[in-house]
Design an enzyme around this catalytic site. Structure first.
Site, mmCIF file in Angstrom:
data_model
loop_
_atom_site.group_PDB
_atom_site.id
_atom_site.type_symbol
_atom_site.label_atom_id
_atom_site.label_comp_id
_atom_site.label_asym_id
_atom_site.label_seq_id
_atom_site.Cartn_x
_atom_site.Cartn_y
_atom_site.Cartn_z
ATOM 1 N N ASP A 193 0.896 -1.182 -0.013
ATOM 2 C CA ASP A 193 -0.101 -0.180 0.044
ATOM 3 C C ASP A 193 0.648 1.034 0.066
ATOM 4 O O ASP A 193 0.798 2.018 0.830
ATOM 5 C CB ASP A 193 -0.703 -0.078 1.223
ATOM 6 C CG ASP A 193 -2.003 1.176 1.264
ATOM 7 O OD1 ASP A 193 -2.283 1.491 0.119
ATOM 8 O OD2 ASP A 193 -2.337 1.322 2.274
ATOM 9 N N LEU A 194 1.775 1.263 -0.967
ATOM 10 C CA LEU A 194 2.704 2.294 -0.842
ATOM 11 C C LEU A 194 2.206 3.806 -1.587
ATOM 12 O O LEU A 194 1.901 3.725 -2.793
ATOM 13 C CB LEU A 194 3.920 1.979 -1.973
ATOM 14 C CG LEU A 194 5.111 3.029 -2.036
ATOM 15 C CD1 LEU A 194 5.534 3.490 -0.702
ATOM 16 C CD2 LEU A 194 5.999 2.524 -3.117
#
Length: 208
Positions: free
Chosen positions: A82-83
């Protein structure tokens, strides 16, 4: 789960003082609230002006992020899925340089900042065989190798869409190198069809 992920990735980077994973305070946490270490004096990676004032090169920040996620994906097989800028902080280290190991010889990082990773709720594990395929995909793109790209497309089960893989990863269509940069006729449906056939490992890696 988030606490376990944070502890696991902290262990993976325990010998690398360039990466910071905030500590979790169990005694102050509950099932609904996770209390973590406060990270002071840090800025978001999109705040270029603040980094400029701190003497931090945005180019080296990008290179540092590539180092971190290259290790996670290709070496450890366990990566933050979940960058986005809200989950990354850049912490200047000028005040701490004397207490950290000297890695000023490193041409990418230097010793003026470290990268802090936040929000460890979404991680993904990649099996060894898929890590090999992903590595082969990258080496078919950099430097570009058409035949190798076709072969890895077959291994991934998307051989009919292999020519569009560079568009997802490097935003370049491989035929453009052959057709002297002429626009290619690629529809949104073509891209959606490709994404729908990719293994989950690969879609999460591209997203990251």
């Amino acid at each position: 789960r988030e606490k376990n992920n944070a502890n696991r990735v902290r262990e993976l980077f325990k010998n690398d003082c360039r990466v910071k994973i905030p500590m979790v305070y169990d005694e102050l946490s509950t099932k609904r609230v996770l209390t973590m270490e406060l990270i002071e004096s840090a800025v978001q990676p999109t705040n270029h002006e603040a980094m400029r004032k701190l003497g931090i090169s945005t180019h080296r920040v990008v290179q540092g992020l590539c180092d971190i996620f290259g290790k996670m994906i290709f070496h450890d097989g366990f990566f933050h899925a979940d960058l986005h800028p809200g989950n990354i902080l850049i912490q200047p280290l000028r005040d701490y340089a004397g207490t950290l190991s000297d890695f000023s010889h490193d041409p990418v990082w230097g010793k003026d900042f470290r990268i802090v990773l936040l929000d460890h709720g979404l991680y993904h594990e990649i099996k060894d065989d898929m890590r090999v395929k992903l590595a082969e995909l990258w080496t078919s793109l950099i430097p570009f190798n058409k035949q190798k790209l076709i072969e890895i497309g077959e291994k991934l089960g998307i051989n009919e869409h292999h020519d569009k893989l560079p568009l997802l990863i490097s935003r370049k269509y491989w035929k453009s190198t052959i057709d002297c940069g002429k626009p290619m006729n690629i529809s949104v449906l073509d891209i959606l069809n490709l994404i729908g056939k990719l293994p989950q490992d690969m879609t999460l890696m591209i997203k990251t």
